[in-house]
Write an enzyme that holds these catalytic residues in place. Sequence first.
Site, PDB file in Angstrom:
ATOM      1  N   ARG A 108     -10.815  56.934 -66.334  1.00 49.81           N
ATOM      2  CA  ARG A 108     -11.186  56.702 -67.737  1.00 49.81           C
ATOM      3  C   ARG A 108     -10.084  57.268 -68.628  1.00 49.81           C
ATOM      4  O   ARG A 108     -10.007  58.478 -68.823  1.00 49.81           O
ATOM      5  CB  ARG A 108     -12.532  57.390 -68.028  1.00 49.81           C
ATOM      6  N   HIS A 115     -14.823  59.950 -73.559  1.00 51.14           N
ATOM      7  CA  HIS A 115     -16.132  59.398 -73.191  1.00 51.14           C
ATOM      8  C   HIS A 115     -16.790  58.718 -74.389  1.00 51.14           C
ATOM      9  O   HIS A 115     -17.419  57.675 -74.278  1.00 51.14           O
ATOM     10  CB  HIS A 115     -17.039  60.505 -72.651  1.00 51.14           C
ATOM     11  N   TYR A 136     -10.447  69.150 -71.438  1.00 53.83           N
ATOM     12  CA  TYR A 136     -10.819  69.463 -70.060  1.00 53.83           C
ATOM     13  C   TYR A 136      -9.937  68.793 -69.005  1.00 53.83           C
ATOM     14  O   TYR A 136     -10.203  68.904 -67.821  1.00 53.83           O
ATOM     15  CB  TYR A 136     -12.303  69.135 -69.799  1.00 53.83           C
TER      16      TYR A 136
HETATM   17  C1  LIG Z   1     -30.664  61.601 -67.981  1.00 57.62           C
HETATM   18  C2  LIG Z   1     -29.454  61.959 -68.798  1.00 57.62           C
HETATM   19  N1  LIG Z   1     -28.806  63.126 -68.552  1.00 57.62           N
HETATM   20  C3  LIG Z   1     -27.706  63.444 -69.270  1.00 57.62           C
HETATM   21  C4  LIG Z   1     -27.248  62.601 -70.240  1.00 57.62           C
HETATM   22  C5  LIG Z   1     -26.008  62.953 -71.062  1.00 57.62           C
HETATM   23  N2  LIG Z   1     -24.913  62.075 -70.614  1.00 57.62           N
HETATM   24  C6  LIG Z   1     -24.561  60.985 -71.337  1.00 57.62           C
HETATM   25  S1  LIG Z   1     -23.322  60.118 -70.596  1.00 57.62           S
HETATM   26  C7  LIG Z   1     -23.218  61.244 -69.332  1.00 57.62           C
HETATM   27  C8  LIG Z   1     -22.202  61.092 -68.231  1.00 57.62           C
HETATM   28  C9  LIG Z   1     -22.112  59.717 -67.698  1.00 57.62           C
HETATM   29  O1  LIG Z   1     -21.082  59.666 -66.765  1.00 57.62           O
HETATM   30  P1  LIG Z   1     -20.426  58.307 -66.351  1.00 57.62           P
HETATM   31  O2  LIG Z   1     -21.511  57.316 -66.108  1.00 57.62           O
HETATM   32  O3  LIG Z   1     -19.493  58.572 -65.209  1.00 57.62           O
HETATM   33  O4  LIG Z   1     -19.662  57.839 -67.678  1.00 57.62           O
HETATM   34  P2  LIG Z   1     -18.138  58.045 -68.162  1.00 57.62           P
HETATM   35  O5  LIG Z   1     -17.907  59.513 -68.399  1.00 57.62           O
HETATM   36  O6  LIG Z   1     -17.258  57.491 -67.113  1.00 57.62           O
HETATM   37  O7  LIG Z   1     -18.046  57.274 -69.467  1.00 57.62           O
HETATM   38  C10 LIG Z   1     -24.161  62.268 -69.480  1.00 57.62           C
HETATM   39  C11 LIG Z   1     -24.326  63.398 -68.538  1.00 57.62           C
HETATM   40  C12 LIG Z   1     -27.952  61.396 -70.474  1.00 57.62           C
HETATM   41  N3  LIG Z   1     -27.564  60.508 -71.388  1.00 57.62           N
HETATM   42  N4  LIG Z   1     -29.048  61.095 -69.740  1.00 57.62           N
END
Ligand SMILES: Cc1ncc(C[n+]2csc(CCOP(=O)(O)OP(=O)(O)O)c2C)c(N)n1
Length: 239
Positions: A127, A131, A140
Amino acid sequence: MLPVRTQLPQAVGIAYSLKMDKKDACVVTYTGDGGTSEGDFHAALNFSAVTEAPVVFICRNNGWAISTHISEQFRSDGIVVRGRAYGIRSIRVDGNDVLAVYSAIHAAREMAISEQRPVLVEALSYRVGHHSTSDDSTKYRPVDEIVYWKMERNPVNRFRKWVERNGWWSEEKESELRNSVKKQLLQAIQVAEQTEKPPLEDLFSDVYDIRPPNLREQEKQLRETIYRHPQDYPSHVPL
Ligand SMILES: Cc1ncc(C[n+]2csc(CCOP(=O)(O)OP(=O)(O)O)c2C)c(N)n1
């Protein structure tokens, strides 16, 4: 907050209903690597394996779940082995190679429909962006790493080289297209800027039929703040 990956078990349910209706179709659902750390991912995989639901799980493993690196998320060899552990045919593909992704997904879809079973595809990528707009990923991870993936491993440049080598695209065509898109964008921005902005009230009225007390309170506070600091509120947005 939108909870991540709750759609995976739902996708399996829909795929199972397609199967019961003997439809010549499958469901395609997506997750990031972060989503695979949720329980729903595991429930969905197991449920799809035992029901032999025609679903394609596409996981974009880009190394980061917001600020959590994959080494802090799991110690397995990525996601592909998890699919296999649940008895699901699983494919790993270079997610930065457009043609490889196309053929992997094509094969996965064929397999899901003709063999009536789930397939998992793990696309390895990175990525390069943050985010979200509230994230600053340089906090980070090293900037060099981001630049390396953006420049050296850029999937768009890679695909473009292939298209150019085949004589289907050129530097001139690229700049012609860029100029024309730029013009269209500038025009669209002008139109958007002249369009009347939605009233402040719309911020609070588009979710609930009857506004709950906390939203009424927020609206009241916002209106009071604007009243006290009118110079900080854009004059072209109706109150
Ligand atoms: C159940 C839940 N826990 C935590 C979050 C907070 N959260 C939003 S996106 C994310 C990480 C998603 O990771 P990934 O799917 O790998 O997305 P990327 O960082 O590659 O965009 C988190 C922990 C959430 N939205 N829902």
